[in-house]
Write a protein that holds these residues in place. Structure first.
Motif, PDB file in Angstrom:
ATOM      1  N   LYS A 174       0.817  -1.156  -0.135  1.00 25.30           N
ATOM      2  CA  LYS A 174       0.001   0.034   0.066  1.00 25.30           C
ATOM      3  C   LYS A 174       0.894   1.179  -0.019  1.00 25.30           C
ATOM      4  O   LYS A 174       2.077   1.329   0.595  1.00 25.30           O
ATOM      5  CB  LYS A 174      -1.068   0.127   1.303  1.00 25.30           C
ATOM      6  N   ARG A 175       0.305   2.520  -0.563  1.00 23.92           N
ATOM      7  CA  ARG A 175       1.078   3.638  -0.514  1.00 23.92           C
ATOM      8  C   ARG A 175       0.784   4.403   0.668  1.00 23.92           C
ATOM      9  O   ARG A 175      -0.356   4.646   1.057  1.00 23.92           O
ATOM     10  CB  ARG A 175       0.497   4.509  -1.868  1.00 23.92           C
ATOM     11  N   GLY A 208       6.832  -3.591   3.775  1.00 23.04           N
ATOM     12  CA  GLY A 208       6.334  -3.789   2.426  1.00 23.04           C
ATOM     13  C   GLY A 208       5.532  -2.721   1.860  1.00 23.04           C
ATOM     14  O   GLY A 208       4.889  -2.842   0.805  1.00 23.04           O
ATOM     15  N   ALA A 209       5.321  -1.295   2.620  1.00 23.52           N
ATOM     16  CA  ALA A 209       4.902  -0.270   2.049  1.00 23.52           C
ATOM     17  C   ALA A 209       5.379   0.227   0.911  1.00 23.52           C
ATOM     18  O   ALA A 209       6.660   0.359   0.794  1.00 23.52           O
ATOM     19  CB  ALA A 209       4.676   0.901   3.405  1.00 23.52           C
ATOM     20  N   PHE A 210       4.885   1.051   0.052  1.00 21.59           N
ATOM     21  CA  PHE A 210       5.298   1.801  -0.776  1.00 21.59           C
ATOM     22  C   PHE A 210       5.304   3.195  -0.411  1.00 21.59           C
ATOM     23  O   PHE A 210       4.260   3.721  -0.100  1.00 21.59           O
ATOM     24  CB  PHE A 210       4.520   1.926  -2.319  1.00 21.59           C
ATOM     25  N   VAL A 211       6.442   3.620   0.188  1.00 18.87           N
ATOM     26  CA  VAL A 211       6.578   4.949   0.943  1.00 18.87           C
ATOM     27  C   VAL A 211       6.502   6.165  -0.001  1.00 18.87           C
ATOM     28  O   VAL A 211       7.336   6.232  -0.847  1.00 18.87           O
ATOM     29  CB  VAL A 211       8.059   4.922   1.764  1.00 18.87           C
ATOM     30  N   ILE A 212       5.636   7.089   0.434  1.00 24.58           N
ATOM     31  CA  ILE A 212       5.306   8.136  -0.204  1.00 24.58           C
ATOM     32  C   ILE A 212       6.083   9.264   0.647  1.00 24.58           C
ATOM     33  O   ILE A 212       5.696   9.432   1.815  1.00 24.58           O
ATOM     34  CB  ILE A 212       4.164   8.568  -0.670  1.00 24.58           C
ATOM     35  N   ASN A 213       6.919  10.113   0.123  1.00 25.12           N
ATOM     36  CA  ASN A 213       7.699  11.200   0.768  1.00 25.12           C
ATOM     37  C   ASN A 213       8.006  12.226  -0.097  1.00 25.12           C
ATOM     38  O   ASN A 213       7.779  12.242  -1.226  1.00 25.12           O
ATOM     39  CB  ASN A 213       8.674  10.604   1.554  1.00 25.12           C
ATOM     40  N   LYS A 214       8.774  13.365   0.523  1.00 24.33           N
ATOM     41  CA  LYS A 214       8.934  14.592  -0.351  1.00 24.33           C
ATOM     42  C   LYS A 214      10.152  14.246  -1.479  1.00 24.33           C
ATOM     43  O   LYS A 214      10.244  14.927  -2.315  1.00 24.33           O
ATOM     44  CB  LYS A 214       9.381  15.655   0.493  1.00 24.33           C
ATOM     45  N   GLU A 215      10.671  13.022  -1.488  1.00 22.31           N
ATOM     46  CA  GLU A 215      11.646  12.851  -2.408  1.00 22.31           C
ATOM     47  C   GLU A 215      10.864  12.271  -3.807  1.00 22.31           C
ATOM     48  O   GLU A 215      11.520  12.335  -4.711  1.00 22.31           O
ATOM     49  CB  GLU A 215      12.531  11.583  -2.193  1.00 22.31           C
ATOM     50  N   ASN A 216       9.598  11.608  -3.830  1.00 21.32           N
ATOM     51  CA  ASN A 216       8.748  11.034  -4.770  1.00 21.32           C
ATOM     52  C   ASN A 216       7.597  11.804  -5.089  1.00 21.32           C
ATOM     53  O   ASN A 216       6.552  11.221  -5.710  1.00 21.32           O
ATOM     54  CB  ASN A 216       9.098   9.578  -4.912  1.00 21.32           C
ATOM     55  N   ILE A 217       7.399  12.925  -4.545  1.00 17.66           N
ATOM     56  CA  ILE A 217       5.939  13.544  -4.896  1.00 17.66           C
ATOM     57  C   ILE A 217       5.864  14.772  -5.001  1.00 17.66           C
ATOM     58  O   ILE A 217       6.992  15.616  -4.090  1.00 17.66           O
ATOM     59  CB  ILE A 217       5.024  13.159  -3.543  1.00 17.66           C
ATOM     60  N   ALA A 218       5.321  15.904  -5.874  1.00 18.56           N
ATOM     61  CA  ALA A 218       5.609  17.107  -6.032  1.00 18.56           C
ATOM     62  C   ALA A 218       5.290  17.982  -4.754  1.00 18.56           C
ATOM     63  O   ALA A 218       5.843  18.895  -4.353  1.00 18.56           O
ATOM     64  CB  ALA A 218       4.669  17.629  -7.091  1.00 18.56           C
ATOM     65  N   ASP A 219       4.088  17.660  -4.154  1.00 18.44           N
ATOM     66  CA  ASP A 219       3.305  18.358  -2.959  1.00 18.44           C
ATOM     67  C   ASP A 219       3.657  17.632  -1.486  1.00 18.44           C
ATOM     68  O   ASP A 219       2.962  16.681  -1.357  1.00 18.44           O
ATOM     69  CB  ASP A 219       2.121  18.811  -3.139  1.00 18.44           C
ATOM     70  N   VAL A 223      -2.040  14.501   0.737  1.00 16.86           N
ATOM     71  CA  VAL A 223      -2.693  13.300   1.829  1.00 16.86           C
ATOM     72  C   VAL A 223      -2.929  12.225   0.670  1.00 16.86           C
ATOM     73  O   VAL A 223      -3.274  12.176  -0.611  1.00 16.86           O
ATOM     74  CB  VAL A 223      -4.261  13.841   2.134  1.00 16.86           C
ATOM     75  N   ILE A 224      -2.312  10.987   0.926  1.00 15.26           N
ATOM     76  CA  ILE A 224      -2.304   9.721   0.201  1.00 15.26           C
ATOM     77  C   ILE A 224      -3.304   8.855   0.741  1.00 15.26           C
ATOM     78  O   ILE A 224      -3.446   8.567   1.927  1.00 15.26           O
ATOM     79  CB  ILE A 224      -0.928   9.029   0.534  1.00 15.26           C
ATOM     80  N   ILE A 225      -4.088   8.500  -0.446  1.00 20.71           N
ATOM     81  CA  ILE A 225      -5.211   7.313   0.056  1.00 20.71           C
ATOM     82  C   ILE A 225      -4.961   6.265  -0.884  1.00 20.71           C
ATOM     83  O   ILE A 225      -4.689   6.191  -1.850  1.00 20.71           O
ATOM     84  CB  ILE A 225      -6.521   8.022  -0.441  1.00 20.71           C
ATOM     85  N   ASP A 226      -4.817   4.973  -0.069  1.00 19.64           N
ATOM     86  CA  ASP A 226      -4.656   3.752  -0.748  1.00 19.64           C
ATOM     87  C   ASP A 226      -5.693   2.676   0.028  1.00 19.64           C
ATOM     88  O   ASP A 226      -5.638   2.424   1.343  1.00 19.64           O
ATOM     89  CB  ASP A 226      -3.249   3.409  -0.570  1.00 19.64           C
ATOM     90  N   GLN A 227      -6.687   2.443  -0.534  1.00 17.80           N
ATOM     91  CA  GLN A 227      -7.991   1.561  -0.108  1.00 17.80           C
ATOM     92  C   GLN A 227      -8.511   2.320   0.902  1.00 17.80           C
ATOM     93  O   GLN A 227      -8.940   3.457   1.047  1.00 17.80           O
ATOM     94  CB  GLN A 227      -7.369   0.316   0.367  1.00 17.80           C
ATOM     95  N   ARG A 228      -8.214   1.922   2.206  1.00 12.91           N
ATOM     96  CA  ARG A 228      -8.707   2.491   3.461  1.00 12.91           C
ATOM     97  C   ARG A 228      -7.676   3.047   4.387  1.00 12.91           C
ATOM     98  O   ARG A 228      -8.051   3.131   5.353  1.00 12.91           O
ATOM     99  CB  ARG A 228      -9.843   1.413   4.197  1.00 12.91           C
ATOM    100  N   ILE A 229      -6.348   3.300   3.715  1.00 14.37           N
ATOM    101  CA  ILE A 229      -5.544   4.036   4.528  1.00 14.37           C
ATOM    102  C   ILE A 229      -5.366   5.445   4.094  1.00 14.37           C
ATOM    103  O   ILE A 229      -4.863   5.521   2.972  1.00 14.37           O
ATOM    104  CB  ILE A 229      -4.174   3.192   4.520  1.00 14.37           C
ATOM    105  N   VAL A 230      -5.446   6.251   5.172  1.00 15.97           N
ATOM    106  CA  VAL A 230      -5.119   7.865   4.686  1.00 15.97           C
ATOM    107  C   VAL A 230      -3.967   8.386   5.511  1.00 15.97           C
ATOM    108  O   VAL A 230      -4.205   8.186   6.628  1.00 15.97           O
ATOM    109  CB  VAL A 230      -6.564   8.748   5.175  1.00 15.97           C
TER     110      VAL A 230
END
Length: 259
Positions: A174-175, A208-219, A223-230
């Motif tokens: 999950k992201r 096992g997470a797909f980590v979202i951070n300032k290195e791979n996202i413009a803003d 807020v990252i939503i993947d299924q029921r994880i926000v």
């Protein structure tokens, strides 16, 4: 005529009663830490960040949800940061401290009562919540039952430790956004992360997470939503996490009504 009036009055009160019952049935659980410092000689601050808890609380209650707090030991939850803006408002008018001064303990929680769960930041959750098997189990059960879960900042470090009944980690495949290693290692708040039991980004990746951070996202405040994880990385978006959680809950409620 009197019979018609009585009939309409009966229907009206029936509708009101159903509406009130529906509101009372909606509950969101907020998990926070009891830790005040990191246990080092300088006693680096590990209290919960008020700005990652009070704004989401305000969003939840203003949308008709009942909110309850739970912590590893129960009782008073410690906070850092001054109460400004929405934080000040929700403390003064919405009973925030009335709840956080008498938080529930894990043994008092019935997971069937809650449709969602939220964890904010501050370092404390990494020290006690992430190691509390009862609370990790509560998170897993609420998610298993179809609940929505949200986090801000270091709160995602708790989700990283949650294992589901099928043996998979909650965050696997999950992201998920959480406090990034790159920021942790340049800040003195926890001596560049050396005082921490683990780093949030590192633990998310490990499980096992797909980590979202300032290195791979413009803003970096997205807020990252993947299924029921926000989730989100930084505190300015804590209230947005709460709003997105409510949107998911509303969608689920509409689907139930269609069925």
């Amino acid at each position: 005529m009197l019979k018609k009036i009585l009939l309409w009055v009966s229907i009206f009160f029936s509708m009101v009663t159903c509406h009130v019952y529906s509101d009372e049935a909606k509950k969101i659980l907020i998990i926070a830490s009891n830790v005040e410092d990191m246990g080092d000689p300088e006693k680096h601050d590990a209290r919960n960040n008020l700005w990652e808890y009070a704004p989401p609380y305000h969003i939840f209650v203003s949308h008709g949800y009942e909110v309850e707090f739970v912590s590893p030991s129960g009782g008073k939850i410690p906070f850092m940061m001054d109460p400004l803006g929405i934080s000040s408002y929700t403390i003064k008018y919405e009973g925030f401290l009335d709840k956080t001064n008498v938080s529930l303990s894990p043994g008092q929680i019935d997971v069937e009562d809650y449709s969602a769960l939220y964890i904010g930041g501050g370092y404390g959750t990494l020290f006690d919540v992430a190691l509390n098997k009862e609370l990790l189990g509560i998170i897993a059960e609420i998610y298993r039952a179809g609940g929505v879960i949200g986090s801000c900042g270091h709160g995602a470090g708790v989700f990283a430790k949650v294992k589901l009944s099928n043996g998979r980690f909650l965050v696997q495949d999950k992201r998920v956004a959480g406090f990034p290693n790159s920021t942790e290692k340049i800040k003195s708040w926890a001596k560049q992360g050396t005082l921490l039991p683990f780093l949030v980004e590192e633990q998310l990746e490990k499980n096992g997470a797909f980590v979202i951070n300032k290195e791979n996202i413009a803003d970096k405040h997205e807020v990252i939503i993947d299924q029921r994880i926000v989730s989100t990385m930084f505190l300015p978006s804590a209230a947005l996490v709460a709003k997105e959680m409510i949107k998911l809950l509303d969608q689920d409620e509409k689907l139930k009504q269609v069925r």
